[in-house]
Design a protein around this motif. Structure first.
Motif, PDB file in Angstrom:
ATOM      1  N   GLN A   1     -55.758  20.004   2.969  1.00  0.00           N
ATOM      2  CA  GLN A   1     -54.593  19.556   3.731  1.00  0.00           C
ATOM      3  C   GLN A   1     -55.000  18.387   4.615  1.00  0.00           C
ATOM      4  O   GLN A   1     -56.025  18.433   5.289  1.00  0.00           O
ATOM      5  CB  GLN A   1     -54.067  20.688   4.605  1.00  0.00           C
ATOM      6  CG  GLN A   1     -53.478  21.856   3.839  1.00  0.00           C
ATOM      7  CD  GLN A   1     -52.027  21.654   3.475  1.00  0.00           C
ATOM      8  OE1 GLN A   1     -51.606  22.017   2.385  1.00  0.00           O
ATOM      9  NE2 GLN A   1     -51.240  21.083   4.362  1.00  0.00           N
ATOM     10  N   ALA A   2     -54.193  17.322   4.617  1.00  0.00           N
ATOM     11  CA  ALA A   2     -54.628  16.095   5.296  1.00  0.00           C
ATOM     12  C   ALA A   2     -53.513  15.419   6.080  1.00  0.00           C
ATOM     13  O   ALA A   2     -53.497  14.194   6.224  1.00  0.00           O
ATOM     14  CB  ALA A   2     -55.226  15.126   4.278  1.00  0.00           C
ATOM     15  N   GLN A   3     -52.560  16.210   6.615  1.00  0.00           N
ATOM     16  CA  GLN A   3     -51.540  15.592   7.457  1.00  0.00           C
ATOM     17  C   GLN A   3     -52.183  14.887   8.638  1.00  0.00           C
ATOM     18  O   GLN A   3     -51.733  13.842   9.085  1.00  0.00           O
ATOM     19  CB  GLN A   3     -50.550  16.645   7.983  1.00  0.00           C
ATOM     20  CG  GLN A   3     -49.748  17.351   6.916  1.00  0.00           C
ATOM     21  CD  GLN A   3     -50.358  18.685   6.545  1.00  0.00           C
ATOM     22  OE1 GLN A   3     -51.563  18.774   6.298  1.00  0.00           O
ATOM     23  NE2 GLN A   3     -49.542  19.724   6.495  1.00  0.00           N
ATOM     24  N   ASP A   4     -53.234  15.497   9.168  1.00  0.00           N
ATOM     25  CA  ASP A   4     -53.993  14.936  10.275  1.00  0.00           C
ATOM     26  C   ASP A   4     -55.384  14.586   9.758  1.00  0.00           C
ATOM     27  O   ASP A   4     -56.072  15.427   9.177  1.00  0.00           O
ATOM     28  CB  ASP A   4     -54.078  15.959  11.411  1.00  0.00           C
ATOM     29  CG  ASP A   4     -54.903  15.456  12.571  1.00  0.00           C
ATOM     30  OD1 ASP A   4     -56.133  15.673  12.554  1.00  0.00           O
ATOM     31  OD2 ASP A   4     -54.338  14.856  13.500  1.00  0.00           O
ATOM     32  N   ALA A   5     -55.798  13.324   9.960  1.00  0.00           N
ATOM     33  CA  ALA A   5     -57.060  12.872   9.372  1.00  0.00           C
ATOM     34  C   ALA A   5     -58.259  13.640   9.914  1.00  0.00           C
ATOM     35  O   ALA A   5     -59.168  14.000   9.156  1.00  0.00           O
ATOM     36  CB  ALA A   5     -57.241  11.371   9.613  1.00  0.00           C
ATOM     37  N   MET A   6     -58.294  13.902  11.229  1.00  0.00           N
ATOM     38  CA  MET A   6     -59.411  14.649  11.790  1.00  0.00           C
ATOM     39  C   MET A   6     -59.416  16.078  11.284  1.00  0.00           C
ATOM     40  O   MET A   6     -60.480  16.650  10.995  1.00  0.00           O
ATOM     41  CB  MET A   6     -59.362  14.622  13.316  1.00  0.00           C
ATOM     42  CG  MET A   6     -60.460  15.471  13.979  1.00  0.00           C
ATOM     43  SD  MET A   6     -62.145  15.081  13.413  1.00  0.00           S
ATOM     44  CE  MET A   6     -62.487  13.623  14.397  1.00  0.00           C
ATOM     45  N   ALA A   7     -58.234  16.698  11.167  1.00  0.00           N
ATOM     46  CA  ALA A   7     -58.173  18.056  10.631  1.00  0.00           C
ATOM     47  C   ALA A   7     -58.696  18.092   9.205  1.00  0.00           C
ATOM     48  O   ALA A   7     -59.393  19.034   8.805  1.00  0.00           O
ATOM     49  CB  ALA A   7     -56.736  18.586  10.694  1.00  0.00           C
ATOM     50  N   ALA A   8     -58.389  17.060   8.417  1.00  0.00           N
ATOM     51  CA  ALA A   8     -58.907  17.005   7.051  1.00  0.00           C
ATOM     52  C   ALA A   8     -60.431  16.914   7.053  1.00  0.00           C
ATOM     53  O   ALA A   8     -61.110  17.597   6.276  1.00  0.00           O
ATOM     54  CB  ALA A   8     -58.308  15.812   6.309  1.00  0.00           C
ATOM     55  N   ASP A   9     -60.970  16.085   7.939  1.00  0.00           N
ATOM     56  CA  ASP A   9     -62.428  15.979   8.037  1.00  0.00           C
ATOM     57  C   ASP A   9     -63.046  17.318   8.440  1.00  0.00           C
ATOM     58  O   ASP A   9     -64.079  17.736   7.894  1.00  0.00           O
ATOM     59  CB  ASP A   9     -62.815  14.918   9.060  1.00  0.00           C
ATOM     60  CG  ASP A   9     -62.599  13.497   8.547  1.00  0.00           C
ATOM     61  OD1 ASP A   9     -62.150  13.344   7.392  1.00  0.00           O
ATOM     62  OD2 ASP A   9     -62.876  12.551   9.303  1.00  0.00           O
TER      63      ASP A   9
END
Length: 366
Positions: free
Chosen positions: A37-45
């Motif tokens: 899930q990558a709606q938020d770039a930092m969350a994806a990282d």
């Protein structure tokens, strides 16, 4: 039949979240779980970090920008995901037509008729070829030249439309900003980019989903993919007939992973999942991953899914970064044992280090 604890443990292991399972690189993580899930770039990282071994932010960025082995775009359910670059075109061909159709009413509300959308696709292709990579505000300025109002949601939907029609994808970051590039320039078509009949393509997507999430049922696959239930059921039938899956009641596992059903649980494993993690949203139900009494603390409403601490796949609290990411604060559902607290502290230190800060302290409410 599989009991609840076995199902949860197998799912967590499939997602590289239990039994010490960790992948060695960002690309390996994404290949294993199929999509982050990558709606938020930092969350994806952070979603890649939690499934990897000694993976750094620089290593993830290299996978996106230097290796180009992973790519961020609108895939399952029309939501931003990071997937393996080799899968991008196949998944777009399968899913994008339905996502576009489902968005037609919103296009109409915004005054974005078919002719305007096609003109904007051509404009975006032209300006990215000449000036790319470009950020969303920069693309918005170009869209304004054909009468698209820069305020509101129209520019976002036109950029997303260009992604779904195969014009663009996410490219290199510019500081903290995402940029867009031409898909064909960023990810040249390869030998594996073959076209398939719809049923074959759905069955392959289902096979990959089962491998990354099992034990699962056909309704889980339909929920995750956003595909119609009829297509999902046909794919499930194909997998069963070809021996790709073995069914245990309503749930199925990949046949090649049958031996895992006999494995003994490993040592206790605590992980810190980011917001919107696919372990929490990749199934139709949430009761196996989060105790019913605490689901409101993970899903408080308004589309929010909080970062969550899991122990062997079971949520035991939520967490948040404070003080510009220097401190990880944990809100435990119940008092933690000293063993679990030590593992939570170690994970908190790993998160702060990943975010570029030396670990200071980790707090847990009891």
């Amino acid at each position: 039949m599989l009991d609840r604890e076995s199902v949860r443990g197998l799912r967590a292991r499939a997602q590289a979240l239990a039994d010490g399972v960790r992948e060695a690189s960002a690309a390996a993580v994404v290949r294993r779980v199929f999509a982050i899930q990558a709606q938020d770039a930092m969350a994806a990282d952070l979603g890649i970090r939690v499934r990897g071994r000694d993976i750094t932010g620089a290593g993830i960025r290299a996978a996106y920008e230097d290796e180009r082995s992973i790519v961020r775009g609108w895939f399952m359910r029309g939501t931003l995901h990071t997937i393996a670059s080799s899968d991008a075109r196949r998944v777009l061909r399968l899913l994008a037509p339905r996502i576009l159709a489902a968005t037609s009413r919103r296009y109409h509300q915004l005054g974005l008729d078919d002719d305007l959308r096609q003109r904007c696709d051509r404009l975006i292709r032209r300006v990215l070829a000449t000036h790319g990579p470009l950020t969303r505000p920069e693309l918005t300025e170009h869209l304004a030249t054909v009468g698209v109002q820069p305020d509101g949601q129209a520019p976002f939907h036109l950029i997303r439309h260009a992604a779904l029609t195969g014009v663009l994808c996410h490219g290199p970051r510019r500081g903290e900003k995402a940029t867009y590039v031409l898909l064909d320039d960023w990810l040249p078509a390869g030998a594996g980019d073959s076209r398939r009949e719809e049923d074959t393509a759905v069955a392959e997507l289902a096979r990959r989903y089962v491998r990354a999430h099992a034990p699962v049922g056909v309704d889980d696959f339909a929920t995750w993919s956003g595909l119609p239930a009829t297509l999902a059921r046909r794919a499930w039938k194909t997998l069963a007939q070809t021996g790709s899956i073995t069914e245990y009641g309503a749930l199925s596992v990949p046949t090649e992973r049958m031996e895992e059903l006999r494995d003994s649980p490993g040592t206790l494993d605590v992980r810190m999942l980011p917001a919107y993690d696919n372990y929490l949203v990749g199934y139709r139900g949430r009761e196996l991953s989060v105790p019913a009494a605490h689901q409101g603390r993970v899903w408080p409403g308004g589309g929010i899914i909080r970062p969550t601490v899991v122990a062997d796949g079971l949520a035991i609290g939520t967490w948040a970064r404070r003080d510009a990411g220097r401190v990880v604060q944990v809100d435990a559902f119940e008092p933690l044992s000293s063993q679990i607290q030590a593992l939570v502290d170690a994970e908190a230190s790993a998160v702060t280090a990943f975010c570029g800060h030396p670990p200071e302290r980790a707090g847990a409410s009891r």
